[in-house]
Design an enzyme around this catalytic site. Structure first.
Site, mmCIF file in Angstrom:
data_model
loop_
_atom_site.group_PDB
_atom_site.id
_atom_site.type_symbol
_atom_site.label_atom_id
_atom_site.label_comp_id
_atom_site.label_asym_id
_atom_site.label_seq_id
_atom_site.Cartn_x
_atom_site.Cartn_y
_atom_site.Cartn_z
ATOM 1 N N ASP A 193 0.825 -1.215 0.000
ATOM 2 C CA ASP A 193 0.000 0.000 0.000
ATOM 3 C C ASP A 193 0.863 1.271 0.000
ATOM 4 O O ASP A 193 1.725 1.430 0.854
ATOM 5 C CB ASP A 193 -0.888 -0.063 1.258
ATOM 6 C CG ASP A 193 -1.715 1.183 1.490
ATOM 7 O OD1 ASP A 193 -1.989 1.907 0.518
ATOM 8 O OD2 ASP A 193 -2.099 1.425 2.658
ATOM 9 N N HIS A 367 -3.583 4.641 6.972
ATOM 10 C CA HIS A 367 -2.519 4.145 6.098
ATOM 11 C C HIS A 367 -1.149 4.453 6.693
ATOM 12 O O HIS A 367 -0.945 5.517 7.282
ATOM 13 C CB HIS A 367 -2.628 4.786 4.712
ATOM 14 C CG HIS A 367 -3.922 4.471 4.021
ATOM 15 N ND1 HIS A 367 -4.086 3.370 3.228
ATOM 16 C CD2 HIS A 367 -5.115 5.106 4.046
ATOM 17 C CE1 HIS A 367 -5.329 3.343 2.777
ATOM 18 N NE2 HIS A 367 -5.977 4.389 3.258
#
Length: 556
Positions: A193, A367
């Site tokens: 990611d 994130h």
């Protein structure tokens, strides 16, 4: 190793935010990871949702063995109903993720019941030549997973979305041990990611929000309205716990907030203290200092609950002078205007609105920032690395973070975009062509309302240059014009000497008709095309504008 090739094909989510979807193929077997949607940019006029183009998967449907979902955010599961209407395969995900998908499926009709299979972290699944182990990761939504996919060519690690939260509110830690274990045994490829690859340091823990929320609740003497993403179960838990401590009852408002809260509670992921919930219609009767409102609509969506409250258009809830309104969410790029307009409306009603960056924060990202991305790279130590999930600048930054691993076995990093094919065999890894990818634009949330590129182009054309309708009345017997043509325009300002310009435009149409022979006049299609071409030439010459011209022929 046999001559079969391993292919990794991102079908969305690289070089763009949303539509995350990756196909992994070995020989004649293929699995797909995630199937997300994205919200449209401003130039996609009138479009509600954007789905990935499934052409490649439909063409190779007989090879497809499974759809595996890493977690329940819209950019990873939003296109699943659209996918399942086209392709029938088993779908694997955690109980919470599948419950969120099921909620979306209610709006669609299926000939056959979708085949859902629940999985848990640490479980290992065999699908054709693939052995998939599910690894628990921390993220802003519960039940998020990374995948370790063992193929005959080697192990692929797909992180899903993650951050490395050392103090998660549910005490379910990121399973770094399993990742490190795979790293020791050897990983062929890491897909990781990249969403926060341009943010330095570490992403703050979910617990970092608690001090700010405590301070807000301690200070507030009237109603507290908290807007959060409905999928942020940890945040919802925090609001419920603080409300109980402060002796406040909680009203849950907004369709998505109500249904996700119910799902999380039924699966034991959310604890709702006894007697704390109150019906929305009872809020206005209660003392303001004894109520918390948990509401959806953080992005200023026009028909969302908070947007309606902001303009006093909600049937149960209103915001009054002295109330505190908290936006415990990030401002998604592109939504700034709508959100600030909503905040203006709330401020006009005398409420104190809290939003944006603060220390301690109102919201933390789900994130990982640079240090967490490095940690995962260092634990996994892959032979090949491919950043995923993010725009090109983030993928590029993430690729640079892996440079130091060149001395620790990293052979190559691949900066790919949606549609690129990464091929791996015993000779090594390489980019090997492209497959069909793209966007399918959908109006009003129904899969049947697919908007073609031409329609969007016409909408853009209309929005920029307007429309001109020359209306021609023709005698069906003689084929002659009864009167001078009428010209109607919308969104197209006539030149300053409007009447002259209009008069001349009518003359242009009349001349075109007079110059047509008898045969042409009996074919309305030819007449319309000739009128359109001549009028377009005249208007462009006079105004340098190119409105959409649609001649209308009336038989009289």
């Amino acid at each position: 190793m046999s001559e079969k090739k391993l292919q990794v094909i991102p079908l969305g989510g690289l070089g763009e935010f949303g539509m995350n979807m990756t196909a992994i193929r070995y020989g004649e077997d293929m699995i797909v990871i995630d199937c997300g949607m994205m919200f449209p940019e401003a130039e996609l006029l009138g479009v509600d949702l954007v789905m990935p183009d499934l052409t490649f998967l439909k063409e190779n449907q007989e090879q497809l063995r499974a759809l595996i979902l890493t977690h329940g955010h819209e950019d990873h599961i939003g296109a699943v109903p659209y996918f399942l209407q086209e392709i029938d395969v088993p779908v694997y995900g955690t109980a919470f993720t599948l419950a969120l998908v099921d909620r979306r499926l209610e709006e669609y009709e299926f000939e056959e019941e979708p085949r859902f299979h629940q999985v848990k972290a640490k479980e290992i699944l065999e699908i054709g030549p693939f052995k998939v182990e599910f690894i628990h990761v921390t993220h802003s939504i519960v039940s998020a997973l990374a995948l370790a996919i063992t193929t005959p060519a080697g192990v692929i690690i797909h992180t899903g979305d993650f951050k490395v939260d050392p103090t998660p509110t549910d005490n379910e830690l990121f399973d770094l041990h399993t990742l490190a274990d795979y790293g020791k045994r050897g990983v062929l490829l890491l897909l990781s990611d990249s969403t926060n690859a341009d943010r330095t340091g570490y992403t703050e823990s979910e617990r970092a929000v608690k001090p700010r929320m405590e301070e807000i609740f301690n200070r507030a003497d009237q109603k507290v309205v908290v807007a959060a993403f409905s999928s942020s179960i940890h945040r919802i838990q925090l609001i419920l716990d603080l409300s109980q401590e402060m002796g406040r009852r909680v009203a849950v408002i907004g369709r998505s907030m109500v249904s996700v809260t119910e799902i999380a509670h039924s699966l034991g992921l959310l604890e709702i203290p006894d007697g704390i919930l109150v019906r929305p219609q009872d809020v206005e009767e209660m003392p303001a200092g004894k109520v918390t409102v948990l509401i959806s609509g953080t992005q200023g969506e026009p028909m969302s609950a908070l947007s309606r409250v902001a303009v006093d258009n909600h049937k149960h809830i209103s915001v009054n002078h002295g109330d505190t309104v908290v936006l415990s969410s990030r401002i998604i790029p592109g939504n700034e205007k709508a959100i600030f307009r909503m905040i203006d409306h709330i401020s006009r009603r005398g409420a104190d609105v809290l939003y944006g960056s603060m220390n301690p924060p109102l919201h933390v990202s789900g994130h990982g920032s640079i240090e967490e991305l490095k940690l995962v790279l260092n634990l996994v130590r892959p032979r090949y690395f491919m950043p995923i999930h993010g725009e090109y600048r983030q993928l590029s930054k993430h690729a640079r973070l892996a440079e130091h691993l060149r001395f620790a076995g990293l052979e190559d990093t691949f900066l790919m975009e949606s549609g690129d094919v990464l091929e791996i065999d015993h000779h090594g890894a390489r980019k090997a062509g492209k497959v069909t990818v793209g966007r399918v634009c959908i109006d009003s949330g129904s899969v049947d309302d697919v908007v073609q590129e031409m329609v969007i182009r016409d909408r853009r054309h209309l929005s920029e240059d307007g429309i001109v309708l020359p209306i021609i009345a023709i005698n069906r017997h003689s084929g002659r014009m009864e009167t001078l043509p009428e010209i109607v325009s919308r969104g197209f300002a006539l030149a300053e000497d409007g009447s002259d310009f209009l008069q001349q435009a009518r003359q242009v149409v009349a001349k075109t008709l007079e110059g047509s022979n008898a045969e042409e006049k009996t074919d309305w299609g030819v007449v319309k095309e000739k009128v359109r071409a001549d009028l377009k030439r005249y208007i462009t010459k006079q105004t340098s504008r190119r409105p959409l011209i649609m001649p209308v022929v009336l038989e009289v």
